[in-house]
Design a protein around this motif. Structure first.
Motif, PDB file in Angstrom:
ATOM      1  N   ILE A  24       0.890  -1.234   0.002  1.00  0.00           N
ATOM      2  CA  ILE A  24      -0.036  -0.052   0.055  1.00  0.00           C
ATOM      3  C   ILE A  24       0.947   1.215   0.027  1.00  0.00           C
ATOM      4  O   ILE A  24       0.577   2.083  -0.690  1.00  0.00           O
ATOM      5  CB  ILE A  24      -0.812   0.044   1.180  1.00  0.00           C
ATOM      6  CG1 ILE A  24      -1.931  -1.089   1.114  1.00  0.00           C
ATOM      7  CG2 ILE A  24      -1.707   1.371   1.411  1.00  0.00           C
ATOM      8  CD1 ILE A  24      -2.857  -1.265   2.266  1.00  0.00           C
ATOM      9  N   CYS A  25       1.850   1.156   0.981  1.00  0.00           N
ATOM     10  CA  CYS A  25       2.927   2.383   0.985  1.00  0.00           C
ATOM     11  C   CYS A  25       3.476   2.758  -0.387  1.00  0.00           C
ATOM     12  O   CYS A  25       3.672   3.643  -1.186  1.00  0.00           O
ATOM     13  CB  CYS A  25       3.777   1.859   2.171  1.00  0.00           C
ATOM     14  SG  CYS A  25       5.035   3.538   2.129  1.00  0.00           S
ATOM     15  N   LEU A  26       3.931   1.452  -1.117  1.00  0.00           N
ATOM     16  CA  LEU A  26       4.685   1.602  -2.103  1.00  0.00           C
ATOM     17  C   LEU A  26       3.674   2.235  -3.484  1.00  0.00           C
ATOM     18  O   LEU A  26       3.952   3.079  -4.227  1.00  0.00           O
ATOM     19  CB  LEU A  26       5.002   0.437  -2.744  1.00  0.00           C
ATOM     20  CG  LEU A  26       5.954   0.116  -3.962  1.00  0.00           C
ATOM     21  CD1 LEU A  26       7.401   1.011  -3.909  1.00  0.00           C
ATOM     22  CD2 LEU A  26       6.023  -1.265  -4.280  1.00  0.00           C
ATOM     23  N   ASP A  27       2.399   1.552  -3.561  1.00  0.00           N
ATOM     24  CA  ASP A  27       1.533   1.890  -4.356  1.00  0.00           C
ATOM     25  C   ASP A  27       1.071   3.483  -4.195  1.00  0.00           C
ATOM     26  O   ASP A  27       0.901   4.054  -5.282  1.00  0.00           O
ATOM     27  CB  ASP A  27       0.045   1.341  -4.400  1.00  0.00           C
ATOM     28  CG  ASP A  27       0.649  -0.260  -4.950  1.00  0.00           C
ATOM     29  OD1 ASP A  27       1.591  -0.571  -5.478  1.00  0.00           O
ATOM     30  OD2 ASP A  27      -0.447  -1.408  -4.521  1.00  0.00           O
ATOM     31  N   GLN A  28       1.011   3.823  -3.060  1.00  0.00           N
ATOM     32  CA  GLN A  28       0.512   5.349  -3.011  1.00  0.00           C
ATOM     33  C   GLN A  28       1.740   6.191  -3.292  1.00  0.00           C
ATOM     34  O   GLN A  28       1.157   7.481  -3.641  1.00  0.00           O
ATOM     35  CB  GLN A  28       0.018   5.681  -1.471  1.00  0.00           C
ATOM     36  CG  GLN A  28      -0.292   7.095  -1.153  1.00  0.00           C
ATOM     37  CD  GLN A  28      -1.694   7.145  -0.362  1.00  0.00           C
ATOM     38  OE1 GLN A  28      -2.343   6.117  -0.125  1.00  0.00           O
ATOM     39  NE2 GLN A  28      -1.915   8.143  -0.009  1.00  0.00           N
ATOM     40  N   HIS A  29       2.949   6.018  -2.812  1.00  0.00           N
ATOM     41  CA  HIS A  29       3.880   6.948  -3.093  1.00  0.00           C
ATOM     42  C   HIS A  29       4.854   6.691  -4.217  1.00  0.00           C
ATOM     43  O   HIS A  29       5.982   7.332  -4.378  1.00  0.00           O
ATOM     44  CB  HIS A  29       4.681   7.160  -1.803  1.00  0.00           C
ATOM     45  CG  HIS A  29       3.687   7.575  -0.751  1.00  0.00           C
ATOM     46  ND1 HIS A  29       3.401   8.932  -0.778  1.00  0.00           N
ATOM     47  CD2 HIS A  29       3.294   7.122   0.206  1.00  0.00           C
ATOM     48  CE1 HIS A  29       2.600   9.232   0.343  1.00  0.00           C
ATOM     49  NE2 HIS A  29       2.577   7.836   1.158  1.00  0.00           N
ATOM     50  N   GLY A  31       7.053   6.738  -7.261  1.00  0.00           N
ATOM     51  CA  GLY A  31       7.472   7.769  -8.195  1.00  0.00           C
ATOM     52  C   GLY A  31       7.686   9.336  -7.655  1.00  0.00           C
ATOM     53  O   GLY A  31       8.232  10.263  -8.159  1.00  0.00           O
ATOM     54  N   GLU A  32       7.504   9.331  -6.213  1.00  0.00           N
ATOM     55  CA  GLU A  32       7.969  10.476  -5.357  1.00  0.00           C
ATOM     56  C   GLU A  32       9.292  10.287  -5.013  1.00  0.00           C
ATOM     57  O   GLU A  32       9.574   9.462  -4.698  1.00  0.00           O
ATOM     58  CB  GLU A  32       7.052  10.455  -4.212  1.00  0.00           C
ATOM     59  CG  GLU A  32       5.644  10.507  -4.419  1.00  0.00           C
ATOM     60  CD  GLU A  32       4.921  10.723  -3.087  1.00  0.00           C
ATOM     61  OE1 GLU A  32       5.243  11.119  -2.110  1.00  0.00           O
ATOM     62  OE2 GLU A  32       3.627  10.447  -3.013  1.00  0.00           O
ATOM     63  N   LYS A  37      14.198   5.676  -1.296  1.00  0.00           N
ATOM     64  CA  LYS A  37      14.880   4.711  -0.215  1.00  0.00           C
ATOM     65  C   LYS A  37      13.592   3.861   0.347  1.00  0.00           C
ATOM     66  O   LYS A  37      13.573   2.713   0.541  1.00  0.00           O
ATOM     67  CB  LYS A  37      15.756   5.316   0.930  1.00  0.00           C
ATOM     68  CG  LYS A  37      16.185   4.271   1.846  1.00  0.00           C
ATOM     69  CD  LYS A  37      17.197   5.178   2.721  1.00  0.00           C
ATOM     70  CE  LYS A  37      18.045   4.057   3.423  1.00  0.00           C
ATOM     71  NZ  LYS A  37      18.828   4.612   4.897  1.00  0.00           N
ATOM     72  N   CYS A  38      12.654   4.847   0.482  1.00  0.00           N
ATOM     73  CA  CYS A  38      11.547   4.053   1.130  1.00  0.00           C
ATOM     74  C   CYS A  38      10.764   3.013   0.189  1.00  0.00           C
ATOM     75  O   CYS A  38      10.504   1.837   0.325  1.00  0.00           O
ATOM     76  CB  CYS A  38      10.291   5.107   1.209  1.00  0.00           C
ATOM     77  SG  CYS A  38       8.709   4.311   2.023  1.00  0.00           S
ATOM     78  N   HIS A  39      10.904   3.565  -1.072  1.00  0.00           N
ATOM     79  CA  HIS A  39      10.291   2.612  -2.286  1.00  0.00           C
ATOM     80  C   HIS A  39      11.235   1.065  -2.363  1.00  0.00           C
ATOM     81  O   HIS A  39      10.564  -0.084  -2.385  1.00  0.00           O
ATOM     82  CB  HIS A  39      10.481   3.212  -3.729  1.00  0.00           C
ATOM     83  CG  HIS A  39       9.559   4.342  -3.665  1.00  0.00           C
ATOM     84  ND1 HIS A  39      10.016   5.096  -4.842  1.00  0.00           N
ATOM     85  CD2 HIS A  39       8.373   4.646  -3.150  1.00  0.00           C
ATOM     86  CE1 HIS A  39       9.032   6.441  -4.621  1.00  0.00           C
ATOM     87  NE2 HIS A  39       7.974   6.042  -3.530  1.00  0.00           N
ATOM     88  N   PHE A  84       8.209   9.913   7.252  1.00  0.00           N
ATOM     89  CA  PHE A  84       7.185  10.573   6.528  1.00  0.00           C
ATOM     90  C   PHE A  84       6.137  10.593   7.556  1.00  0.00           C
ATOM     91  O   PHE A  84       5.692   9.877   8.161  1.00  0.00           O
ATOM     92  CB  PHE A  84       7.087   9.912   5.230  1.00  0.00           C
ATOM     93  CG  PHE A  84       8.300   9.658   4.139  1.00  0.00           C
ATOM     94  CD1 PHE A  84       8.807  10.777   3.369  1.00  0.00           C
ATOM     95  CD2 PHE A  84       9.128   8.577   4.490  1.00  0.00           C
ATOM     96  CE1 PHE A  84      10.016  10.882   2.772  1.00  0.00           C
ATOM     97  CE2 PHE A  84      10.292   8.565   3.667  1.00  0.00           C
ATOM     98  CZ  PHE A  84      10.624   9.659   2.855  1.00  0.00           C
ATOM     99  N   ASP A  85       5.305  11.780   6.760  1.00  0.00           N
ATOM    100  CA  ASP A  85       3.928  12.143   7.772  1.00  0.00           C
ATOM    101  C   ASP A  85       2.771  11.356   7.250  1.00  0.00           C
ATOM    102  O   ASP A  85       1.747  11.435   7.634  1.00  0.00           O
ATOM    103  CB  ASP A  85       3.593  13.717   7.555  1.00  0.00           C
ATOM    104  CG  ASP A  85       4.634  14.620   8.290  1.00  0.00           C
ATOM    105  OD1 ASP A  85       5.186  14.138   9.226  1.00  0.00           O
ATOM    106  OD2 ASP A  85       4.959  15.839   7.819  1.00  0.00           O
ATOM    107  N   SER A  86       3.016  10.688   5.962  1.00  0.00           N
ATOM    108  CA  SER A  86       1.779  10.151   5.229  1.00  0.00           C
ATOM    109  C   SER A  86       1.467   9.029   6.296  1.00  0.00           C
ATOM    110  O   SER A  86       2.095   8.188   6.834  1.00  0.00           O
ATOM    111  CB  SER A  86       2.306   9.234   4.014  1.00  0.00           C
ATOM    112  OG  SER A  86       1.538   8.470   3.486  1.00  0.00           O
ATOM    113  N   GLU A  87      -0.084   8.869   6.285  1.00  0.00           N
ATOM    114  CA  GLU A  87      -0.671   7.795   6.954  1.00  0.00           C
ATOM    115  C   GLU A  87      -0.215   6.601   6.719  1.00  0.00           C
ATOM    116  O   GLU A  87      -0.208   5.555   7.667  1.00  0.00           O
ATOM    117  CB  GLU A  87      -2.076   8.022   7.010  1.00  0.00           C
ATOM    118  CG  GLU A  87      -2.987   7.209   7.984  1.00  0.00           C
ATOM    119  CD  GLU A  87      -2.536   7.433   9.513  1.00  0.00           C
ATOM    120  OE1 GLU A  87      -2.537   6.200  10.322  1.00  0.00           O
ATOM    121  OE2 GLU A  87      -2.261   8.613   9.922  1.00  0.00           O
TER     122      GLU A  87
END
Length: 108
Positions: A24-29, A31-32, A37-39, A84-87
């Motif tokens: 879910i995290c990967l799909d939402q973010h 390309g950012e 590193k998160c990806h 990151f601040d993202s939920e």
């Protein structure tokens, strides 16, 4: 095949929750650029936690070694996503930390 212990089943459940949260995290973010590193860590968690689930479920003699690596990777992913601040990032960090905690018991 013998029945799975509670700790083993709990670890499998936490690994599966980590896989879902990382996806879910990967799909939402995806390309950012500031989340590269998160990806990568999310992709790595998905791959390794999937292997961990399969080896734990089959009660492989090598599961403890895979779990030991999973601890390190999930801790790194939790730390990175926690920045990151993202939920969804916060959720991923939480699920990765829980997975690492469960895998510590399996790696012992």
């Amino acid at each position: 095949m013998k029945q799975l212990s509670n700790d083993l089943q709990h670890c499998i459940d936490n690994c599966n929750a980590c896989i879902t949260a990382a996806r879910i995290c990967l799909d939402q973010h995806l390309g950012e650029p500031d989340m590269k590193k998160c990806h990568q860590l999310c992709l790595d968690c998905i791959a390794l936690c999937t292997a961990c689930v399969q080896m734990l479920a089959s009660q492989s003699d090598y599961a403890s070694r895979v779990c030991a690596i999973c601890v390190d990777l999930c801790k790194a992913c939790a730390e990175e996503c926690g920045k990151f601040d993202s939920e969804v990032c916060k959720q991923c960090a939480e699920k990765c930390a829980a997975c690492a905690e469960s895998c510590v018991k399996m790696a012992a």
